[in-house]
Design an enzyme around this catalytic site. Sequence first.
Site, PDB file in Angstrom:
ATOM      1  N   GLU A   1      53.467  17.380  29.935  1.00  0.00           N
ATOM      2  CA  GLU A   1      53.104  18.794  29.762  1.00  0.00           C
ATOM      3  C   GLU A   1      53.186  19.264  28.322  1.00  0.00           C
ATOM      4  OE1 GLU A   1      54.968  17.704  32.258  1.00  0.00           O
ATOM      5  OE2 GLU A   1      53.953  18.350  34.084  1.00  0.00           O
TER       6      GLU A   1
ATOM      7  N   HIS B   1      61.367  23.020  41.738  1.00  0.00           N
ATOM      8  CA  HIS B   1      59.930  23.199  41.945  1.00  0.00           C
ATOM      9  C   HIS B   1      59.594  24.575  42.515  1.00  0.00           C
ATOM     10  CE1 HIS B   1      60.118  18.948  41.290  1.00  0.00           C
ATOM     11  NE2 HIS B   1      58.804  18.810  41.381  1.00  0.00           N
TER      12      HIS B   1
END
Lengths: 417, 324, 366
Positions: B60, B129
Site C-alpha cells: 500500500e 480489518h
Amino acid sequence: MPTAITMPKLSDTMTEGTVVKWLKQEGDTVNSGDVIAEIETDKATMDLEAFDSGVLLKILAPAGTAAACKAPIAFIGEKGEKIDEAAFAAASVKEAAPASASAPAVEPVSAPALPLPTPQAVGGLVGRAKASPLARKIAAENGVDLSRVTGTGPGGRIVKKDVLALGSTGGSGGSGWLHATGYIGKGDERVPLTNMRKTIAKRLQQSKQTIPHFYQEMEIDMGPCMALRAVLNARLEKTQPPVKLSFNDFVLKACAVAMRKAPVVNAFWEEDAVRMNGSVHLAFGVAIPGGLITPVIPDAQDKNLKQISLEAKELAARAKEGKLKPEEYTTGTFTVSNLGMFGVDRFSAIVNPPQAAILAVGNIVAKPVVDANGQIVVGQRMSLTLSADHRVVDGADAAIFLKEVKDLLEAPALLVA
Amino acid sequence: MRKITYREALREGLSEEIERDENVVIIGEEVAQYNGAYKVTEGMWAKYGDKRIVDAPISEAGFIGMGVGASMLGIRPVMELMFFSFAYVAWDQMINNASAVRYMSGGKINCPIVVRGPANGGTNVGATHSHTPENAIANVPGLKVVCPATAYDAKGLIKSAIRDNDPVYFMENTLLYGESWEVPEEEYLVPIGKADVKREGTDLTIVAHGRCVIMALKAAELLQAEHDLSVEVVDLRSIRPLDEDTICESVRKTHRVLLVEENKPFCGVDAQISHLIQEKCFDDLDAPIKRLSAIDAPAIYSKPLEDFQIPNVDRIVKAALSVG
Amino acid sequence: MSTLEATRKAPQPSSFADAPVNKSLKPEAKVGLLRTMVRIRRFEERSLQAYQGGNIGGFLHLYNGQEAVAVGSISLCGPHDHVITAYRDHGHALAVGMGMNECMAELFGKATGCSKGKGGSMHFFAPDKNYWGGHGIVGGQTPLGLGLAYAVKYKGLTGSCLCYMGDGAVNQGAFHESLNLASLWDIPVIFVIENNGYSMGTSLARSSAFRECLAKRAEGYDMDWQQCMGHDLYEVRAAVQIALDRAHQKSRPTLIEIDTYRYEGHSVADANKKKYRSPEEIENYKTTKDPIQLFKNQLIAEGHLDEQRYETIDREAKDEAKAAADFAEQSPYPSRESIREDIYWETDQPDGRTSQGRIFFNDEIE
C-alpha cells in the site's frame, strides 16, 4: 567598519549560549572558517567558526559568560580599527546561569484582563431555572417567567412544550400569547418587548384576570356643554395663559365633583381592606409611542375647570415627550379614558388596579333624539361607560356616580360655579 | 426506475469516468484479473485492459505513494484499498504527502488522487480489518472525505471524486455492496459536500453517514409506528467538506438531535458535528445532543457482540427514545 | 577555505573526461556546471550564516560537499526527466534553475519564498522546472518519484524521474516497495542514493544488516544497479547517463549509489558532527575530494578556465548569495490570511468549486 560576531543560533531550540572558551584572543588574525570559540548550547558544546577574515578586535563575552542568540560577543575587523563600544553597551552579556533560570528570549505579552460578564437573572428568576436553550428563548421572547413553568423533561428540565402549554392554556401565570400552531408567516415580524409594553401587558392581564369587572353605560346630552364651551373659550383664549377647554376637561371636572356623592368609586382594593382615598387624584389616558400612560391631576376636587384644563394640557404634553416623573403617572385614584377624538362611539376600559373604577368616554355623535316635547330632533350625544371592580363598588354606587356626572355635564354651569 | 446494487453503481461510475478521461486509471490489489476483492471492478479489466485497470502487489505505501506522485503530473489515479484498515500502512503517503504537497509548494502542485475502498466493521473479521478512519482523515486539512450510503450516492459521488482536483478519500461499506437502490440510466453527479435529507420528520433529527444512515431509516420507521415519533434522517454523504446548513436547518425544525456513527466516540466525526450544532443552533435545542457510536473498544470478533458493538437498529431506537 | 590549503595534494585529472557525455559538452556549458556548484556552496554558507544569525528557524540540512551529485546528474535531464528528492534539497533546487532569492526567502519564511513561506528548507518545489521537492520524511518521497516516472510512461512520453535519497532511506519500507513496483512494472525511475556515509549520526555499519554496498539491494528486485564516486562531476554524469539511457530506451529502473560526503552535520542542529567523524576525516576529504576544487582544476587543465575567471565566478556567487539574503530579509512575512490559502485547489479557485459545504472548521479567527 568592524563586524560584530554574534552568539550563533546553533539549533532549533537554542535561545542563548555560553562561551566555554575563546580559541582566538584579541589581536589574533582570524581566517574565514577558523574555529574561534567553543559555545555551549542547550544540547552540546559546538565550535564557532568565523564567517569573515580579519583581526579579532574585541571580546565582549569572556569565557564563562552567556549571551542571547544574536547578541554581539566579539568584534572582528581591520587591524587598528576603532569600535564604537557605546553602541554595543547594551549587548546582553551576563554571568552564565542554569538555562532554566534564564530569561526567555521573548517577553511574554500578558493579555489584558477581560471584564467578567455580570450574571443575569433569567426569565425573572434569580438563579437558574433548569430549562432547555429553546425553552429559555421562547420564554424570554414572550415574557414568560420560567419560575412559573413546571418542567416535564428529564430531571424536571423545562422544555419547549412546557412553555407552550403555559402559553396556550392561559393557565395560572400564562398569557395565551401563542398561535395554536406557533407558525410565523412570511412578512411577519417579531417585535421585541419594550419595558413599557411588558408593564402594560402584565398589569392589564392581571387586572382582567383577577378583577371582577362590571359595566354601566349612560348617554349624555352634550348640547349644553357645547354651547357653554363655545362661550367660555371665546373669552379664555384671550387670557394669559390662553386656555382652550376640551370636552374631556368638562368630563374630568364632572368626575372630580361627582365623587362627593359616590366616594367608593375613588377607593382602592387592598386585598384585606378597602382604602377610601381622601383626595381625587384624577388620572387620564394619553396615547404615546409604543403604549399609553396615565398622567395624574392631583387633588382635582379642589381645582376649577380652568386649572384642570391647563394642568391636563401640560401633563399630556410632557407625557408625549416622555418627561413625566413616576409620581406624576402612578398615583391616580380614578382614571378617565377618552377615545372620542379617534371616532370611537363607545367602549369599555379595563380597571387600572389598585383603582376601583375607570370611565370610558366616547365621541359626541349627532343623532335623532326625542326632546322634552316628544319631538324628534337632532341631538348631540356622548356615551360614558364605567368599568368598576365589584369587590369595591356595587351597582348602585356606580349608578349614583354616573348619574351625578350626567347631571353635571347636562347642566355645565354647575361646573364653573 | 431500475434498481442496481451499490457495487454495480460504483462500477458504472468508475467505467463512465474511465471512458470520459484517458488519465483515469484504477490501481489496487486484485482489481484486475481477480475482478476485485469485492467485485466492484468485475469485468473492467477485460473491457479496458492492462493500462487502465492495474493489479498491484500488497504494497500500500508503495502504490498509494506512486498514485500521489502520478497525480502530481496530471494522472487521475483511483487507488483501491482492499480495506481502509490498510490505509495505516500507507499513512505517510496518504497524510504527509497527499494532504500537504499543495500547501508546502505554495499552491504549485495539485494532487487529484482518489483512494477508495470499504471502511466498516460488522463483518466478523476482527479489529485489524474493521476500521473506520473517516474521522482521522477528515482531521487533515487538504484532504476530502466522502461516505456514500446508497447506490445512487455512491455512483454520483465517485464521479465527482474522480473529477475533483483535490485528494478525495472515498469510503464504502462491504455490507452495502449487495444492496440495491434506484439509480437512473442517464448520467448524473452528486456534489461533494452536500448532505441529503433521506427522510423528513418533525420530532427528532438523526444525523448519520454510511451504513448507519440505512439503519437510522429503519429505526425511524419503527419509531413512527410504535412510538408515534416523527424522525428526520440527515445523511451527511460528505464528511469534509461538511454540509452544516442542512444539519442546522433540520435541528431548527426538530429541536432534538441524535448523532449516529460507526466511529469510536473519542474525536469521532460526531464530536465535530455536536460542537457545530451547539455553536450554531444553541437556542434551538430542546434537549442535550445525544451520540451513538461504536462501543469504545477495538472491534470484537465474536459476531453477536460485534453486532451490538456497532450501532444497530435496536440501539438507535433506544437512543432516540432517550433523547431528553 | 580551510587553513590547510597549503598542504593540499594536487588532485588527479578526471578519468571520465573522455566519456562521450562529457566530451560532447561545450566549454561554456562546463564552466556553467562549475558555476552552479559554486553558487550552491555559497548559497549554503550564506544560509548557515543566516541561521546562526537567527533569521532562519527549524531545520537546515546543508549540501556542502555533495554539489557534484545534483549538478552532474541534473545536467543530463531532458524535457520529460523529472527530479524529486528528500530534505537536503537546496542543491537540486539551484541545479534545476531555481533562483537564490526565492529559495533564500523561503528559508526566511517570507511571502516571496518559492513556497510563499509555507514549506521551508525541506520543501522547495518548481514543477515548471520538473522539480517536485523537497520532502521531509525519510524515504517518503520514493513512491512519489516512482509515481512521477509512472505518469511519464502512462502518457507515452520518453522520460524518467531521478529520485534522490540519502543513505538513511534504504531501510525504509516505502523505499523497498518502490523498488519492487518499479521493477515489476518497468517504470523509468532512477533511484539515486546520495551516500554520505551517515544516517544522521549513525554510520551505515550500525544501521544496515546487509554488509555489501547499498545499491546491491536492487538485486533482490531484479533491478540494474550501479555505484560511482560523487566528487567527480564527470564521473557522476557518465554513470547517471547509463541509467538515463536505460530508462529512456528500455523503460527500466536503476538503483544507483553515489558515494559522497557532507561537510556539515546532518542538519545545523547536529551537535555531534565532529564527534562521530574525526576532524582529520573531514579535512582529508576537503583536501583531496572537494568537488568544486576538483572540477575547477579539471577545467583549468582543459584550458577552459583560469584562476582569475574562477575568482570572478566565486565573487559573483558570494554577491548573489548576499543579495539573496538581503532580499529575503527585506521581504514581507506572509499575511495571516495566507495560512488558509493553497490548501485545496477548490478553495483557491472559488469560481471552479464543484463541492459544497464547510471545509474549514475554526469557530472564528480573530
